[in-house]
Write a protein that holds these residues in place. Structure first.
Motif, mmCIF file in Angstrom:
data_model
loop_
_atom_site.group_PDB
_atom_site.id
_atom_site.type_symbol
_atom_site.label_atom_id
_atom_site.label_comp_id
_atom_site.label_asym_id
_atom_site.label_seq_id
_atom_site.Cartn_x
_atom_site.Cartn_y
_atom_site.Cartn_z
ATOM 1 N N ARG A 106 0.876 -1.180 0.000
ATOM 2 C CA ARG A 106 0.000 0.000 0.000
ATOM 3 C C ARG A 106 0.912 1.228 0.000
ATOM 4 O O ARG A 106 1.736 1.405 0.899
ATOM 5 N N LEU A 107 0.764 2.036 -1.029
ATOM 6 C CA LEU A 107 1.626 3.202 -1.192
ATOM 7 C C LEU A 107 0.829 4.477 -0.944
ATOM 8 O O LEU A 107 -0.321 4.577 -1.357
ATOM 9 N N VAL A 108 1.445 5.415 -0.277
ATOM 10 C CA VAL A 108 0.859 6.756 -0.145
ATOM 11 C C VAL A 108 1.691 7.689 -1.014
ATOM 12 O O VAL A 108 2.911 7.788 -0.856
ATOM 13 N N VAL A 109 0.994 8.318 -1.953
ATOM 14 C CA VAL A 109 1.673 9.056 -3.023
ATOM 15 C C VAL A 109 1.117 10.483 -3.080
ATOM 16 O O VAL A 109 -0.090 10.681 -2.925
ATOM 17 N N ALA A 110 1.994 11.455 -3.288
ATOM 18 C CA ALA A 110 1.562 12.842 -3.545
ATOM 19 C C ALA A 110 1.757 13.122 -5.030
ATOM 20 O O ALA A 110 2.800 12.770 -5.600
ATOM 21 N N ALA A 111 0.748 13.726 -5.661
ATOM 22 C CA ALA A 111 0.839 14.006 -7.101
ATOM 23 C C ALA A 111 0.329 15.409 -7.366
ATOM 24 O O ALA A 111 -0.511 15.934 -6.630
ATOM 25 N N GLY A 112 0.819 16.014 -8.443
ATOM 26 C CA GLY A 112 0.492 17.405 -8.743
ATOM 27 C C GLY A 112 -0.413 17.550 -9.955
ATOM 28 O O GLY A 112 -0.178 16.935 -11.004
ATOM 29 N N LEU A 113 -1.462 18.351 -9.775
ATOM 30 C CA LEU A 113 -2.325 18.743 -10.891
ATOM 31 C C LEU A 113 -1.796 20.104 -11.339
ATOM 32 O O LEU A 113 -2.115 21.140 -10.745
ATOM 33 N N VAL A 114 -0.940 20.082 -12.340
ATOM 34 C CA VAL A 114 -0.132 21.260 -12.665
ATOM 35 C C VAL A 114 -0.833 22.085 -13.741
ATOM 36 O O VAL A 114 -0.968 21.649 -14.892
ATOM 37 N N TRP A 115 -1.267 23.276 -13.347
ATOM 38 C CA TRP A 115 -2.162 24.108 -14.147
ATOM 39 C C TRP A 115 -1.389 25.236 -14.807
ATOM 40 O O TRP A 115 -0.772 26.067 -14.124
ATOM 41 N N LEU A 116 -1.453 25.270 -16.137
ATOM 42 C CA LEU A 116 -0.753 26.311 -16.892
ATOM 43 C C LEU A 116 -1.653 27.511 -17.195
ATOM 44 O O LEU A 116 -1.193 28.490 -17.756
ATOM 45 N N GLY A 117 -2.918 27.402 -16.875
ATOM 46 C CA GLY A 117 -3.846 28.497 -17.172
ATOM 47 C C GLY A 117 -4.985 28.017 -18.052
ATOM 48 O O GLY A 117 -6.146 28.265 -17.753
ATOM 49 N N SER A 118 -4.643 27.306 -19.135
ATOM 50 C CA SER A 118 -5.702 26.660 -19.922
ATOM 51 C C SER A 118 -5.348 25.204 -20.187
ATOM 52 O O SER A 118 -6.156 24.441 -20.676
ATOM 53 N N GLN A 119 -4.124 24.848 -19.847
ATOM 54 C CA GLN A 119 -3.647 23.488 -20.092
ATOM 55 C C GLN A 119 -3.144 22.867 -18.787
ATOM 56 O O GLN A 119 -2.805 23.580 -17.835
ATOM 57 N N VAL A 152 -8.449 12.970 -3.048
ATOM 58 C CA VAL A 152 -7.647 11.848 -2.555
ATOM 59 C C VAL A 152 -8.211 10.601 -3.236
ATOM 60 O O VAL A 152 -9.390 10.279 -3.074
ATOM 61 N N LEU A 153 -7.363 9.942 -4.019
ATOM 62 C CA LEU A 153 -7.798 8.781 -4.800
ATOM 63 C C LEU A 153 -7.317 7.506 -4.130
ATOM 64 O O LEU A 153 -6.286 7.515 -3.448
ATOM 65 N N HIS A 154 -8.059 6.433 -4.338
ATOM 66 C CA HIS A 154 -7.675 5.137 -3.773
ATOM 67 C C HIS A 154 -7.917 4.089 -4.838
ATOM 68 O O HIS A 154 -9.030 3.973 -5.354
ATOM 69 N N HIS A 155 -6.875 3.336 -5.167
ATOM 70 C CA HIS A 155 -7.015 2.351 -6.239
ATOM 71 C C HIS A 155 -6.179 1.116 -5.902
ATOM 72 O O HIS A 155 -5.051 1.230 -5.425
ATOM 73 N N VAL A 156 -6.775 -0.056 -6.178
ATOM 74 C CA VAL A 156 -6.045 -1.316 -5.993
ATOM 75 C C VAL A 156 -5.733 -1.871 -7.378
ATOM 76 O O VAL A 156 -6.646 -2.238 -8.126
ATOM 77 N N GLU A 187 -1.517 -1.186 -3.942
ATOM 78 C CA GLU A 187 -2.706 -0.423 -3.564
ATOM 79 C C GLU A 187 -2.192 1.007 -3.362
ATOM 80 O O GLU A 187 -1.222 1.215 -2.625
ATOM 81 N N VAL A 188 -2.823 1.945 -4.011
ATOM 82 C CA VAL A 188 -2.287 3.311 -4.015
ATOM 83 C C VAL A 188 -3.295 4.275 -3.413
ATOM 84 O O VAL A 188 -4.468 4.264 -3.776
ATOM 85 N N ILE A 189 -2.829 5.075 -2.485
ATOM 86 C CA ILE A 189 -3.600 6.218 -1.988
ATOM 87 C C ILE A 189 -2.885 7.452 -2.520
ATOM 88 O O ILE A 189 -1.715 7.692 -2.197
ATOM 89 N N LEU A 190 -3.583 8.171 -3.385
ATOM 90 C CA LEU A 190 -2.953 9.253 -4.141
ATOM 91 C C LEU A 190 -3.545 10.582 -3.668
ATOM 92 O O LEU A 190 -4.738 10.833 -3.854
ATOM 93 N N ILE A 191 -2.729 11.401 -3.070
ATOM 94 C CA ILE A 191 -3.166 12.732 -2.631
ATOM 95 C C ILE A 191 -2.815 13.705 -3.757
ATOM 96 O O ILE A 191 -1.634 13.908 -4.055
ATOM 97 N N VAL A 192 -3.850 14.246 -4.403
ATOM 98 C CA VAL A 192 -3.610 15.122 -5.561
ATOM 99 C C VAL A 192 -3.696 16.576 -5.107
ATOM 100 O O VAL A 192 -4.729 17.017 -4.577
ATOM 101 N N LEU A 193 -2.625 17.292 -5.312
ATOM 102 C CA LEU A 193 -2.535 18.702 -4.910
ATOM 103 C C LEU A 193 -2.468 19.575 -6.153
ATOM 104 O O LEU A 193 -1.768 19.245 -7.123
ATOM 105 N N ARG A 194 -3.191 20.681 -6.097
ATOM 106 C CA ARG A 194 -3.128 21.631 -7.222
ATOM 107 C C ARG A 194 -1.783 22.357 -7.208
ATOM 108 O O ARG A 194 -1.265 22.693 -6.138
ATOM 109 N N VAL A 195 -1.263 22.591 -8.406
ATOM 110 C CA VAL A 195 0.011 23.306 -8.536
ATOM 111 C C VAL A 195 -0.187 24.430 -9.552
ATOM 112 O O VAL A 195 -0.665 24.193 -10.666
#
Ligand SMILES: Nc1nc2c([nH]c(=O)n2[C@@H]2O[C@H](COP(=O)(O)OP(=O)(O)OP(=O)(O)O)[C@@H](O)[C@H]2O)c(=O)[nH]1
Length: 178
Positions: free
Chosen positions: A31-44, A101-105, A112-120
């Protein structure tokens, strides 16, 4: 890519196993705890394509990020991973609120991944500026997509419902700094 698409471990339907289907604890992936970035360029959005030689999910799209180290918070982990994956200038990007916060097996032997998605906030890198600032780690390709052009099937399975919500505007890509 089509069908179930890429993901850690063997290719299966890409669906999440129900608890009763998961079987005994012995032999389960980690079971992994992962931080991931939702990287926003403005329109992309800026995402990355995993190395063709990755142990799992080779060639799949994913959000930048990685596993939290022992005692490390999600924001610190994401800042560290951005620096490791995209080079020193990426550590200067503003990390904002938690998008989800996503959870997927993944099918065994995947994790098994717990993914904390943070806006960037990467709006300062809009247009083509991000190309001059990012030094991707070897094998990783960074790609920009308009929201309505996100190729959902090419993302790691854990990400697909979330990326669909982003594409459809059900999750805001940027909401200001928390
Ligand atoms: N960075 C990232 N990882 C994700 C996403 N979605 C997802 O399921 N994951 C999973 O979360 C884990 C992230 O761990 P990681 O980045 O440190 O590990 P890795 O597989 O790239 O390499 P490693 O295990 O050889 O260090 C991987 O199992 C990866 O498949 C995503 O959008 N971004």
């Amino acid at each position: 890519m089509t069908g179930s698409g890429p993901g850690p471990g063997p290719e299966h339907a890409g669906t999440q196993a129900e608890p009763e289907e998961r079987g005994p604890a012995i032999g389960r992936g980690p079971r992994l705890v992962v931080a991931a970035g939702l990287v926003w360029l403005g329109s992309q959005l800026l995402v990355q394509r995993r190395s063709k030689t990755a142990r799992h999910g080779a060639g799949a799209l994913e959000l930048p990020g990685g596993k939290l180290e022992r005692g490390e918070g999600p924001r610190a982990a994401l800042a560290r991973e951005l620096g490791e994956e995209w080079g020193p200038q990426a550590t200067e990007l503003t990390i904002g609120s938690v998008a989800d916060v996503l959870h997927h097996v993944y099918p065994s032997p995947g994790p098994e991944v717990i993914l904390i998605v943070l806006r960037v906030d990467a709006r300062a890198w809009s247009g083509q500026r991000w190309r001059e600032r990012i030094e991707p780690e070897p094998g990783v390709e960074v790609v920009a997509f308009e929201l309505d052009e996100l190729p959902l099937d090419e993302f790691l399975a854990a990400d697909r419902p979330f990326m669909a919500a982003v594409r459809d505007g059900r999750v805001a890509a940027w909401m200001g700094q928390c």
